[in-house]
Design an enzyme around this catalytic site. Structure first.
Site, mmCIF file in Angstrom:
data_model
loop_
_atom_site.group_PDB
_atom_site.id
_atom_site.type_symbol
_atom_site.label_atom_id
_atom_site.label_comp_id
_atom_site.label_asym_id
_atom_site.label_seq_id
_atom_site.Cartn_x
_atom_site.Cartn_y
_atom_site.Cartn_z
ATOM 1 N N SER A 259 -41.505 47.626 6.152
ATOM 2 C CA SER A 259 -42.645 48.301 6.771
ATOM 3 C C SER A 259 -42.463 49.805 6.710
ATOM 4 C CB SER A 259 -42.779 47.880 8.239
ATOM 5 O OG SER A 259 -41.805 48.531 9.040
ATOM 6 N N ASP A 260 -43.568 50.522 6.707
ATOM 7 C CA ASP A 260 -43.460 51.947 6.952
ATOM 8 C C ASP A 260 -42.991 52.137 8.398
ATOM 9 O OD1 ASP A 260 -43.596 54.687 6.747
ATOM 10 O OD2 ASP A 260 -45.556 54.700 5.797
ATOM 11 N N TRP A 261 -42.449 53.302 8.694
ATOM 12 C CA TRP A 261 -41.869 53.532 10.012
ATOM 13 C C TRP A 261 -42.961 53.437 11.082
ATOM 14 C CZ3 TRP A 261 -38.791 53.186 6.362
ATOM 15 C CH2 TRP A 261 -37.421 53.398 6.473
#
Length: 835
Positions: A227-229
């Site tokens: 996932s993106d942060w």
């Protein structure tokens, strides 16, 4: 099991030994940058870091100095896969090793993307990924993530966690997923990062159709989805959809408690969790150099960079080769080195503009400003004058170069004291600090870099001294806070960004607007600066930060008039203008394509008094140029990293013949952009109504001239599921100096009843390098099924229609630049899927 043997183990056996709790721990990060260690099974952690224009390491606050490479659109402007491979191999990979980093995101929005053209972006991304990847180069231990999956439909930062990109399957396949499909085909990255936004109603990280059906099954991706942060929005939905690793491991969804509750509720199965853990383990196993040192998670604990003359030469070379000559009437460029008086004006001439802002922002190991690079190149015999002319910052410039730890002397920077509060919920700090540090930054993105043992609410007290000025002036300071902050000068309150705040766009959208205050500075008198900051986790949690900026107060008319007078007296004027990380940054959308403040007026006015005006623009994305007809020469210099000024000087003075080409479209006005009528968010939706009509690009001039001859196209041949056509031509340098040319081949598909095709599609390109004056070179361009296919929404397949295909070749997609044309026939239709 000894950890050094983990690279050789059978992962299926490891899965059998994994307890459920251990499997859950593997599918979520630890802290900001690491995967989980399971010591009893010899499973080490892997460290990740931001990219792609360099590697920060494991800290936002007081990070180690870094090589700042070219921004991605700059790399796109090279049209040179070989050069990008070299950057990844010789610059990015060694830097990653010095910071003990194994995975580095390859971003994909605005200045973080290679190009708006899907084919160019995909081919260049593939070359860049292959450079540092151990899959292709065994002596390297890290790889690149493909960042922001479906980045083309992830173009906005406002409301970035929630907005819904509405696009046709036709456009998604041919424009927005094409770069990722090509990257998977030619580079096979170990990891792909999911985007924040929704796509046609579903968050990307929660879409099994995208992640499982398209990328895994159709494209054959066997790596890890991360996932993106903070780009996860649930526990079970993302895991079931296929996201293998949630990042970061702070305030995460995938806690043992939450995840086991989903298992107990039969929303998740242990089998699915272990499938996700297996993909994480594959990445961990593919990083053997790290595994041998895993007990010391970050090497020797120190992050660093390394500078060498060889690296500097390469950085300067790639920067210079990406610069685009947009206009050069009357041979103003290259500048005659015998000029005796040169005026440099503009807000970017001395400003430290290396890259855009946000996750890509780095602390440079060194920086050569445009002013310094140009002045040095002219030498001592040429008089170089300077005026800012028009200020161009959205916020006040940071003050790290203007503060010292002691009055009138001391180290550059300020001292910082950390205070716990009376309790986790108290707003009152204790009397004694728990830690004291030295900071040489005044933009402090603290993140989780606070002392161990500090309370949940805490205070920082920062003290320094403003360097004295040789004259009396009024000085304006500004404070931005993701938390609460106040400023005192010599004990007098100047700024209160504590009691009452306005929301701003800084510190990943958690920061306040900038509050400003003015005070007087007496000549040769150092003033004491004191900032008190409280994180106040009710306002902001782990994105706490504070920024102190400042600048001399001046009259904008006086500044403009000074620049005009210098221009009037000079032999040549170099206006260095553009944007900066205030305008192009993560978490913020530009509201206009215009240059900031009175910049356009500055260019117009200096051009009126000096017909030898060269405009150098620095941006990572498009800008409008209302003064384009008023100036004879325009050079687009993008964001060039460490060696910015030297590279610009080499092109302006003719030491390097410009060979960059626009990787995206610069419209005359915002209204000319195909997406203009539908770009804004409407009730949470962004409609990609332009569909396939993404404008072509590729423009760029040279100090020499080229002529194209003898285009020959082979007959189409077939091999297992593919088609092959070869284009050959001859390129001759008809000018007087050595130069490089980006040859571009565009294909026009036969007309179709069901679908409208773009009139020109870039389907092959080649950089012919350093062709001598009068020399010729035969060029071979190869086309395959990607050059002749389109996506058929009715059957969810790629189609190749039989018929006559037109090829046009030249130095850009402009009508007058496409100087050769030809046709080839595809004798039969066929369909295909996958890669």
């Amino acid at each position: 099991m000894p950890p050094s043997d983990f690279a050789k183990v059978d992962l299926s056996k490891v899965l059998e030994e994994l307890a459920t709790d251990e499997a859950i721990s593997l599918i979520a990060g630890v802290g900001f940058w690491h995967t989980c260690t399971i010591e009893k099974l010899g499973i080490p952690a892997v460290k990740v870091s931001d990219g792609p224009n360099g590697i920060r390491g494991g800290r936002f606050l007081m990070s180690a100095p870094a090589k700042v490479l070219l921004s991605s659109t700059v790399m796109g402007a090279t049209f040179d896969p070989e050069l990008l491979h070299t950057i990844g191999l010789k610059l990015l990979a060694p830097e990653a090793k010095l910071k003990a980093v194994s995975l580095n995101p390859l971003s994909g929005k605005s200045f973080e993307s290679f190009s708006e053209d899907p084919y160019l972006s995909g081919i260049l991304a593939s070359a860049y990924i292959r450079g540092p990847s151990r899959r292709w180069n065994r002596r390297h231990d890290q790889t690149l993530l493909v960042h922001h999956f479906f980045y083309g439909a992830n173009d906005k930062e406002d409301e970035r966690y929630s907005y819904d990109s509405i696009a046709s399957d036709h456009a998604l396949r041919e424009i927005y997923t094409m770069p990722f499909m090509l990257a998977q085909k030619y580079a096979q990255p170990w990891a792909i990062m999911t985007a924040y936004d929704r796509l046609n109603g579903t968050h990307v990280e929660e879409s099994p159709n995208l992640l499982q059906d398209v990328v895994r099954k159709e494209w054959g991706f066997d790596g890890m989805f991360v996932s993106d942060w903070d780009g996860t929005y649930s526990v079970d939905t993302g895991i079931n959809a296929g996201v293998d690793l949630e990042m970061p491991g702070v305030n995460k969804w995938r806690t043992l408690d939450f995840t086991k509750r989903c298992v107990n509720a039969r929303k998740l199965t242990v089998r699915t969790i272990k499938e996700r853990a297996l993909h994480v383990l594959k990445v961990v196993q593919n990083v053997p150099g790290r595994l041998r040192r895993w007990k010391v998670l970050d090497g020797d604990g120190e992050e660093r960079t390394h500078e060498s003359e060889e690296d500097t030469v390469l950085l300067r070379k790639v920067a210079a080769e990406s610069i685009v000559l947009l206009k050069n009437d009357n041979g103003v460029l290259p500048i005659d080195k015998t000029k005796v008086k040169v005026a440099i004006v503009g807000g970017n001439a001395k400003a430290p503009v290396l890259s855009g802002g946000g996750s890509v922002a780095l602390k440079p190991s060194y920086f050569v400003s445009p002013y310094d690079g140009i002045a040095s190149a002219f030498g001592k015999d040429v008089e170089v004058t300077y005026s800012e002319g028009a200020r161009a910052s959205l916020t006040l410039p940071t003050l790290e170069l203007d503060l010292t730890t002691e009055k009138g002397k001391g180290e550059r920077g300020w001292t910082v004291e950390w205070y716990s509060h009376e309790s986790n919920d108290s707003m009152k700090p204790l009397d004694t600090p728990i830690a004291t540090e030295f900071f040489d930054e005044t933009r402090l993105f603290i993140g989780t870099s606070y002392p161990k043992g500090i309370t949940r609410k805490w205070t920082m007290k920062l003290r320094g001294f403003l360097k004295p000025k040789p004259y009396d002036i009024d000085f304006e300071s500004g404070i931005i806070a993701a938390g609460r902050a106040k400023l005192w000068v010599d004990g007098n309150p100047v700024i209160d960004n504590w009691t009452r705040q306005s929301h701003g766009d800084y510190f990943s959208g958690f920061g306040s607007a900038e509050e400003r205050g003015v005070y007087h500075l007496q000549a040769n008198n150092s003033r004491g600066i004191y900032v008190e900051f409280c994180n106040d986790e009710m306002l902001v949690d782990r994105c706490a930060g504070v920024q102190l900026g400042g600048v001399e107060v001046c009259n904008s008319d006086d500044l403009m008039n000074q620049a005009v007078e210098l221009a009037r007296e000079a032999d040549v004027v170099i206006a260095v203008v553009g944007l900066n990380p205030d305008f192009e940054m993560e978490g913020y959308d530009r509201k206009t394509l215009a240059l900031p403040g009175r910049t356009d007026e500055l260019i117009q006015r200096v051009a009126e008094v000096n017909k030898h005006t060269v405009v150098v623009t620095q941006t990572g994305s498009a800008i409008t140029m209302p003064w384009v007809d008023a100036v004879p020469s325009i050079v687009h210099a993008w964001y060039l990293g460490n060696t910015t000024g030297d590279a610009i000087a080499q092109v302006l003075l003719g030491d390097v013949n410009p060979a960059g080409r626009l990787s995206l479209t610069f419209p005359k006005r915002l209204e000319d952009v195909p997406s203009y009528v539908s770009f804004s968010v409407e009730n949470g939706k962004v409609r990609y109504s332009e569909d396939l009509l993404v404008v072509s690009r590729g423009h760029g001039l040279s100090y020499t001239t080229f002529q194209y001859f003898d285009l020959k196209l082979s007959e189409a041949t077939y091999t297992a599921g593919d088609i092959h056509i070869t284009a050959t031509l001859t390129l001759t340098n008809t000018g007087s100096v050595t130069g490089s040319e980006a040859i571009q081949l565009y294909v026009t598909l036969p007309p179709a009843v069901e679908y409208a095709h773009p009139p020109l599609q870039l389907r092959a390109f080649k950089k012919v390098k350093d062709l001598g004056a009068g020399a010729s070179e035969e060029v071979i361009l190869r086309l395959d099924k990607y050059a002749v296919s389109y996506w058929d929404e009715r059957y969810s397949t790629w189609n190749v229609d039989k018929g006559v295909y037109t090829v046009r070749v030249g130095g850009s997609s402009a009508e007058d630049a496409l100087v050769l044309s030809g046709q080839f026939r595809v004798p039969r239709s066929f369909t295909w899927n996958g890669l």
